[in-house]
Design a protein around this motif. Sequence first.
Motif, PDB file in Angstrom:
ATOM      1  N   GLY A   1     -14.726  86.493  75.370  1.00 23.86           N
ATOM      2  CA  GLY A   1     -16.010  86.498  74.749  1.00 23.86           C
ATOM      3  C   GLY A   1     -16.723  85.079  74.938  1.00 23.86           C
ATOM      4  O   GLY A   1     -16.009  84.229  75.302  1.00 23.86           O
ATOM      5  N   TYR A   2     -18.001  85.158  74.446  1.00 24.44           N
ATOM      6  CA  TYR A   2     -18.786  83.790  74.647  1.00 24.44           C
ATOM      7  C   TYR A   2     -19.647  83.819  73.395  1.00 24.44           C
ATOM      8  O   TYR A   2     -20.315  84.930  72.847  1.00 24.44           O
ATOM      9  CB  TYR A   2     -19.537  83.978  76.040  1.00 24.44           C
TER      10      TYR A   2
ATOM     11  N   GLY B   1     -21.839  76.066  73.550  1.00 25.47           N
ATOM     12  CA  GLY B   1     -21.184  77.381  73.832  1.00 25.47           C
ATOM     13  C   GLY B   1     -19.700  77.211  73.529  1.00 25.47           C
ATOM     14  O   GLY B   1     -19.128  75.926  73.806  1.00 25.47           O
ATOM     15  N   ILE B   2     -18.936  78.145  73.354  1.00 26.00           N
ATOM     16  CA  ILE B   2     -17.651  78.239  73.206  1.00 26.00           C
ATOM     17  C   ILE B   2     -17.316  79.627  73.665  1.00 26.00           C
ATOM     18  O   ILE B   2     -18.054  80.638  73.402  1.00 26.00           O
ATOM     19  CB  ILE B   2     -17.002  78.081  71.968  1.00 26.00           C
ATOM     20  N   SER B   3     -16.190  79.633  74.817  1.00 24.53           N
ATOM     21  CA  SER B   3     -15.776  80.912  75.323  1.00 24.53           C
ATOM     22  C   SER B   3     -14.216  80.849  75.245  1.00 24.53           C
ATOM     23  O   SER B   3     -13.642  80.020  75.353  1.00 24.53           O
ATOM     24  CB  SER B   3     -16.440  81.184  76.725  1.00 24.53           C
ATOM     25  N   TYR B   4     -13.882  82.200  75.192  1.00 23.12           N
ATOM     26  CA  TYR B   4     -12.458  82.513  75.293  1.00 23.12           C
ATOM     27  C   TYR B   4     -12.211  83.430  76.417  1.00 23.12           C
ATOM     28  O   TYR B   4     -12.963  84.384  76.698  1.00 23.12           O
ATOM     29  CB  TYR B   4     -11.809  83.027  74.098  1.00 23.12           C
TER      30      TYR B   4
ATOM     31  N   GLY C   1     -18.265  71.353  80.401  1.00 18.49           N
ATOM     32  CA  GLY C   1     -17.488  70.780  79.242  1.00 18.49           C
ATOM     33  C   GLY C   1     -15.936  70.723  79.582  1.00 18.49           C
ATOM     34  O   GLY C   1     -15.556  70.735  80.611  1.00 18.49           O
ATOM     35  N   LEU C   2     -15.295  70.871  78.396  1.00 15.85           N
ATOM     36  CA  LEU C   2     -13.758  70.869  78.527  1.00 15.85           C
ATOM     37  C   LEU C   2     -13.031  72.312  78.365  1.00 15.85           C
ATOM     38  O   LEU C   2     -13.893  73.059  77.671  1.00 15.85           O
ATOM     39  CB  LEU C   2     -13.436  69.960  77.410  1.00 15.85           C
ATOM     40  N   SER C   3     -12.070  72.344  79.021  1.00 15.61           N
ATOM     41  CA  SER C   3     -11.255  73.565  78.990  1.00 15.61           C
ATOM     42  C   SER C   3      -9.908  73.269  78.639  1.00 15.61           C
ATOM     43  O   SER C   3      -9.404  72.272  78.869  1.00 15.61           O
ATOM     44  CB  SER C   3     -11.197  74.240  80.488  1.00 15.61           C
ATOM     45  N   PHE C   4      -9.323  74.287  77.781  1.00 11.97           N
ATOM     46  CA  PHE C   4      -8.014  74.017  77.064  1.00 11.97           C
ATOM     47  C   PHE C   4      -7.259  75.354  77.452  1.00 11.97           C
ATOM     48  O   PHE C   4      -7.586  76.536  76.925  1.00 11.97           O
ATOM     49  CB  PHE C   4      -8.094  73.841  75.650  1.00 11.97           C
ATOM     50  N   ARG C   5      -5.958  75.062  77.956  1.00 16.31           N
ATOM     51  CA  ARG C   5      -5.027  76.236  78.068  1.00 16.31           C
ATOM     52  C   ARG C   5      -4.211  76.388  76.888  1.00 16.31           C
ATOM     53  O   ARG C   5      -4.006  75.445  76.194  1.00 16.31           O
ATOM     54  CB  ARG C   5      -4.097  75.949  79.137  1.00 16.31           C
ATOM     55  N   LEU C   6      -4.277  77.767  76.381  1.00 22.69           N
ATOM     56  CA  LEU C   6      -3.630  78.042  75.029  1.00 22.69           C
ATOM     57  C   LEU C   6      -1.923  78.337  75.178  1.00 22.69           C
ATOM     58  O   LEU C   6      -1.574  78.581  76.301  1.00 22.69           O
ATOM     59  CB  LEU C   6      -4.138  78.889  74.180  1.00 22.69           C
TER      60      LEU C   6
ATOM     61  N   VAL D   1      -9.768  78.468  76.461  1.00 17.72           N
ATOM     62  CA  VAL D   1     -10.803  78.140  75.561  1.00 17.72           C
ATOM     63  C   VAL D   1     -11.793  77.110  76.256  1.00 17.72           C
ATOM     64  O   VAL D   1     -11.396  76.300  76.665  1.00 17.72           O
ATOM     65  CB  VAL D   1     -10.692  77.634  74.160  1.00 17.72           C
ATOM     66  N   ASN D   2     -13.051  77.271  76.475  1.00 17.15           N
ATOM     67  CA  ASN D   2     -14.067  76.466  77.113  1.00 17.15           C
ATOM     68  C   ASN D   2     -15.083  75.888  75.981  1.00 17.15           C
ATOM     69  O   ASN D   2     -15.342  76.879  74.908  1.00 17.15           O
ATOM     70  CB  ASN D   2     -14.589  76.992  78.115  1.00 17.15           C
ATOM     71  N   ILE D   3     -15.462  74.764  75.905  1.00 11.71           N
ATOM     72  CA  ILE D   3     -16.204  74.213  74.880  1.00 11.71           C
ATOM     73  C   ILE D   3     -17.349  73.301  75.804  1.00 11.71           C
ATOM     74  O   ILE D   3     -17.096  72.413  76.257  1.00 11.71           O
ATOM     75  CB  ILE D   3     -15.651  73.378  73.724  1.00 11.71           C
TER      76      ILE D   3
END
Length: 172
Positions: A64-65, A49-52, A167-172, A34-36
């Motif tokens: 998606g974005y 923005g937020i993307s997955y 922005g920041l990225s997070f691995r799920l 997920v990117n924010i």
Amino acid sequence: MIEKIKNITLILLICMMYAMDSCSQSFPKGEKTVNIGIGIGGGIGVPVGISYEQAITDRISVGGYLAYAQEKETYGGIGDWKYTYILAAARGSYHFKVDSDKFDPYGGLMLGYNIASVKWDGSRAEPISSSAGGVLWGIHIGSKYWFTEKIGAFAELGYGASVLSAGLSFRL
């Protein structure tokens, strides 16, 4: 101007595809992120923005974005124009091979729908308010850098809600 940005981004994407030929796996199959972030150069305010994305192979991800931007402009002390922009899209990216597990360069395409509106808020009668929307496509190139196993940063250049996003990225 937008057409020039699209052309430059496409050329950079093609050049990157041919320039990187190392063997490390920076985006393994099954990975979910997920990117924010925020953007500049979109024309309306500061887009958020937020993307997955999920890796369907070691090189290709889909996801998606969603982006939102708003700006107010005061008009002669009698009222305000409020501009709003919303973008929802599907994205696909190709992740380039690099000799690092922290660095993840990628490029891709986006297809979505945008909604833009203008509204008047003032003491006098509404001069005009309008909205528009339509199908939008875009291209992007970018990279992530992972500080830890789960947290990183990203930056993208392309066409969407803004020209440059970070922005920041997070691995799920």
